[in-house]
Design an enzyme around this catalytic site. Structure first.
Site, PDB file in Angstrom:
ATOM      1  N   SER A   1      -7.481  -0.087   7.267  1.00 38.29           N
ATOM      2  CA  SER A   1      -8.714  -0.726   6.654  1.00 38.29           C
ATOM      3  C   SER A   1      -9.829  -0.834   7.506  1.00 38.29           C
ATOM      4  O   SER A   1     -11.085  -1.273   7.196  1.00 38.29           O
ATOM      5  CB  SER A   1      -8.422  -1.899   5.751  1.00 38.29           C
ATOM      6  OG  SER A   1      -7.699  -2.797   6.419  1.00 38.29           O
TER       7      SER A   1
ATOM      8  N   MET B   1       0.846  -1.368   0.036  1.00 39.35           N
ATOM      9  CA  MET B   1      -0.057  -0.037  -0.008  1.00 39.35           C
ATOM     10  C   MET B   1       0.766   1.215  -0.092  1.00 39.35           C
ATOM     11  O   MET B   1       0.817   2.138  -0.712  1.00 39.35           O
ATOM     12  CB  MET B   1      -1.114   0.007   1.371  1.00 39.35           C
ATOM     13  CG  MET B   1      -2.033  -1.040   1.184  1.00 39.35           C
ATOM     14  SD  MET B   1      -3.080  -1.032  -0.192  1.00 39.35           S
ATOM     15  CE  MET B   1      -3.956   0.568   0.446  1.00 39.35           C
TER      16      MET B   1
ATOM     17  N   HIS C   1      -8.316   5.836   4.237  1.00 43.65           N
ATOM     18  CA  HIS C   1      -8.305   4.629   3.696  1.00 43.65           C
ATOM     19  C   HIS C   1      -8.119   4.456   2.149  1.00 43.65           C
ATOM     20  O   HIS C   1      -9.220   4.657   1.401  1.00 43.65           O
ATOM     21  CB  HIS C   1      -9.334   3.852   4.418  1.00 43.65           C
ATOM     22  CG  HIS C   1      -9.430   2.193   3.992  1.00 43.65           C
ATOM     23  ND1 HIS C   1     -10.590   1.823   3.671  1.00 43.65           N
ATOM     24  CD2 HIS C   1      -8.351   1.582   3.487  1.00 43.65           C
ATOM     25  CE1 HIS C   1     -10.565   0.308   3.274  1.00 43.65           C
ATOM     26  NE2 HIS C   1      -8.979   0.368   3.253  1.00 43.65           N
TER      27      HIS C   1
ATOM     28  N   LYS D   1       0.446   0.160  15.145  1.00 42.53           N
ATOM     29  CA  LYS D   1       0.100   1.626  14.772  1.00 42.53           C
ATOM     30  C   LYS D   1       0.429   2.779  15.721  1.00 42.53           C
ATOM     31  O   LYS D   1       0.578   3.776  15.695  1.00 42.53           O
ATOM     32  CB  LYS D   1      -1.503   1.795  14.202  1.00 42.53           C
ATOM     33  CG  LYS D   1      -1.571   0.762  12.894  1.00 42.53           C
ATOM     34  CD  LYS D   1      -2.878   0.754  12.295  1.00 42.53           C
ATOM     35  CE  LYS D   1      -2.961   0.065  11.001  1.00 42.53           C
ATOM     36  NZ  LYS D   1      -2.289   0.439   9.969  1.00 42.53           N
TER      37      LYS D   1
ATOM     38  N   ASN E   1     -15.417  -2.130   3.776  1.00 42.51           N
ATOM     39  CA  ASN E   1     -14.894  -3.573   4.254  1.00 42.51           C
ATOM     40  C   ASN E   1     -15.871  -4.162   5.153  1.00 42.51           C
ATOM     41  O   ASN E   1     -15.750  -5.218   5.362  1.00 42.51           O
ATOM     42  CB  ASN E   1     -13.506  -3.264   5.155  1.00 42.51           C
ATOM     43  CG  ASN E   1     -12.463  -3.089   3.983  1.00 42.51           C
ATOM     44  OD1 ASN E   1     -12.362  -3.667   2.819  1.00 42.51           O
ATOM     45  ND2 ASN E   1     -11.396  -2.871   4.650  1.00 42.51           N
TER      46      ASN E   1
ATOM     47  N   ASP F   1      10.691   3.467   5.718  1.00 40.93           N
ATOM     48  CA  ASP F   1      10.399   2.065   6.191  1.00 40.93           C
ATOM     49  C   ASP F   1      11.706   1.789   6.734  1.00 40.93           C
ATOM     50  O   ASP F   1      12.786   2.152   6.586  1.00 40.93           O
ATOM     51  CB  ASP F   1      10.153   1.086   4.869  1.00 40.93           C
ATOM     52  CG  ASP F   1       9.710  -0.236   5.287  1.00 40.93           C
ATOM     53  OD1 ASP F   1       8.523  -0.297   4.807  1.00 40.93           O
ATOM     54  OD2 ASP F   1      10.396  -1.103   6.153  1.00 40.93           O
TER      55      ASP F   1
ATOM     56  N   VAL G   1       1.362   1.045   7.759  1.00 46.03           N
ATOM     57  CA  VAL G   1       1.998  -0.136   8.431  1.00 46.03           C
ATOM     58  C   VAL G   1       1.068  -1.281   8.552  1.00 46.03           C
ATOM     59  O   VAL G   1      -0.054  -1.106   8.369  1.00 46.03           O
ATOM     60  CB  VAL G   1       2.739   0.328   9.702  1.00 46.03           C
ATOM     61  CG1 VAL G   1       3.614   1.387   9.311  1.00 46.03           C
ATOM     62  CG2 VAL G   1       1.833   0.647  10.857  1.00 46.03           C
ATOM     63  N   VAL G   2       1.414  -2.351   9.214  1.00 45.60           N
ATOM     64  CA  VAL G   2       0.709  -3.547   9.246  1.00 45.60           C
ATOM     65  C   VAL G   2      -0.773  -3.419  10.051  1.00 45.60           C
ATOM     66  O   VAL G   2      -0.640  -2.435  10.941  1.00 45.60           O
ATOM     67  CB  VAL G   2       1.524  -4.779  10.003  1.00 45.60           C
ATOM     68  CG1 VAL G   2       1.925  -4.184  11.390  1.00 45.60           C
ATOM     69  CG2 VAL G   2       0.777  -6.036   9.789  1.00 45.60           C
ATOM     70  N   GLU G   3      -1.578  -3.885   9.734  1.00 47.78           N
ATOM     71  CA  GLU G   3      -3.050  -3.816  10.368  1.00 47.78           C
ATOM     72  C   GLU G   3      -3.236  -4.511  11.842  1.00 47.78           C
ATOM     73  O   GLU G   3      -3.835  -5.129  12.051  1.00 47.78           O
ATOM     74  CB  GLU G   3      -4.022  -4.283   9.477  1.00 47.78           C
ATOM     75  CG  GLU G   3      -5.406  -3.933   9.932  1.00 47.78           C
ATOM     76  CD  GLU G   3      -5.757  -2.399   9.589  1.00 47.78           C
ATOM     77  OE1 GLU G   3      -6.933  -2.259   9.553  1.00 47.78           O
ATOM     78  OE2 GLU G   3      -4.839  -1.778   8.965  1.00 47.78           O
TER      79      GLU G   3
END
Length: 292
Positions: A120, A14, A141, A98, A192, A33, A91-93
């Site tokens: 998301s 993303m 989003h 976060k 979603n 990153d 970053v990762v969900e």
């Protein structure tokens, strides 16, 4: 407030495309990153994608060159965030990850800087408390893949200011994306929640032995006119992404029905996450998709 510089935190599937969207929109953009390898992969991927856009006439060579001049890459969070007027976290969900990122952002960001999360499913009010600027925290989003999908859900909490919402909508307009403003928080937002209901039912039908996953995909394509089936979509976006979304929803609700299903858990345990690993529900080869 006028946004001139944007920082995108996370160079994954993303983040790197969101960064390119921002650069194409005229913003000086830095993609950050912690892994140098992820940044290298992001540069290579964007060079290929933009090269294809030039070949197809969607972008002129000069526009491509100008966008890359506005785009920078770094492993330093401080370097990315200090000059930024607007930060997009990608970053990762996982909520704790976060929160840790937003806490770090607070150390380096200017007072006026807006913090947006590309989550998301996680509402921004669950993250904003680790900052000293809850009025400047918002959901932004994007959908996968960001360089293709023309939609952004902008979600405000009770603490998000009207100015933050307005500026976020303006950024969406400049990066040529259709933004929809949601004035009430709900886990998963709109797209979603609808997609999740379809996916949950598809997984239930498969796990009950009602139909094979390939047949469920075929029915969704042929009978419902969906461009791809729910299992193909899981492979495209990453089975782990959907898994973490369901895990987060379960942690929020405590409802057993929100837990990741056994078949998803098995895929994640095996590392079969979809297209990005070469195998998910389907197997992927250079020549295309092997169905079955």
């Amino acid at each position: 407030m006028k946004v001139q510089q944007i920082a995108v935190i996370g160079a994954g599937q993303m983040g790197h495309q969101i960064g390119m969207l921002c650069a194409l929109g005229g913003f000086h953009t830095t993609i950050q990153d912690v892994q140098e390898e992820a940044l290298t992969k992001a540069k290579q991927s964007l060079a290929i994608l933009m090269g294809k856009w030039v070949e197809k006439g969607k972008l002129s060579p000069d526009q491509k060159a100008a966008a890359f001049r506005r785009l920078h890459f770094t492993t330093s969070l401080e370097e990315a965030v200090k000059p930024a007027d607007f930060v997009i976290e990608a970053v990762v969900e996982k909520l704790h990850v976060k929160k840790a990122v937003f806490k770090e952002l607070e150390k380096y960001a200017q007072q006026h800087t807006i913090f947006a999360t590309n989550s998301s499913t996680i509402v921004n009010s669950l993250i904003a408390g680790v900052t000293q600027r809850p009025d400047k925290v918002v959901n932004m989003h994007f959908f996968f893949p960001p360089l293709v999908m023309d939609c952004v859900e902008v979600v405000v909490s009770e603490q998000t200011s009207e100015e933050t919402a307005r500026v976020t909508m303006e950024v969406c307009e400049k990066v040529n994306r259709t933004a929809l403003l949601l004035k009430k928080e709900i886990s998963g937002f709109v797209a979603n929640r609808i997609l999740g209901a379809l996916q949950k039912e598809a997984l239930s039908l498969y796990e009950q032995g009602i139909a094979d996953f390939k047949d469920i995909d075929m029915i969704c394509r042929k009978a419902l006119n969906h461009p791809i089936g729910p299992f193909e979509l899981m492979d495209l976006s990453g089975i782990d992404v959907g898994y973490y979304v369901m895990e987060q929803r379960y942690q929020e609700t405590g409802n057993e029905e929100d837990r990741p299903t056994p078949s998803m858990h098995e895929k994640v345990e095996q590392g079969h996450l979809g297209r990005k690993t070469g195998k998910g529900w389907y197997e992927y080869q250079q020549i295309g998709v092997k169905k079955g």
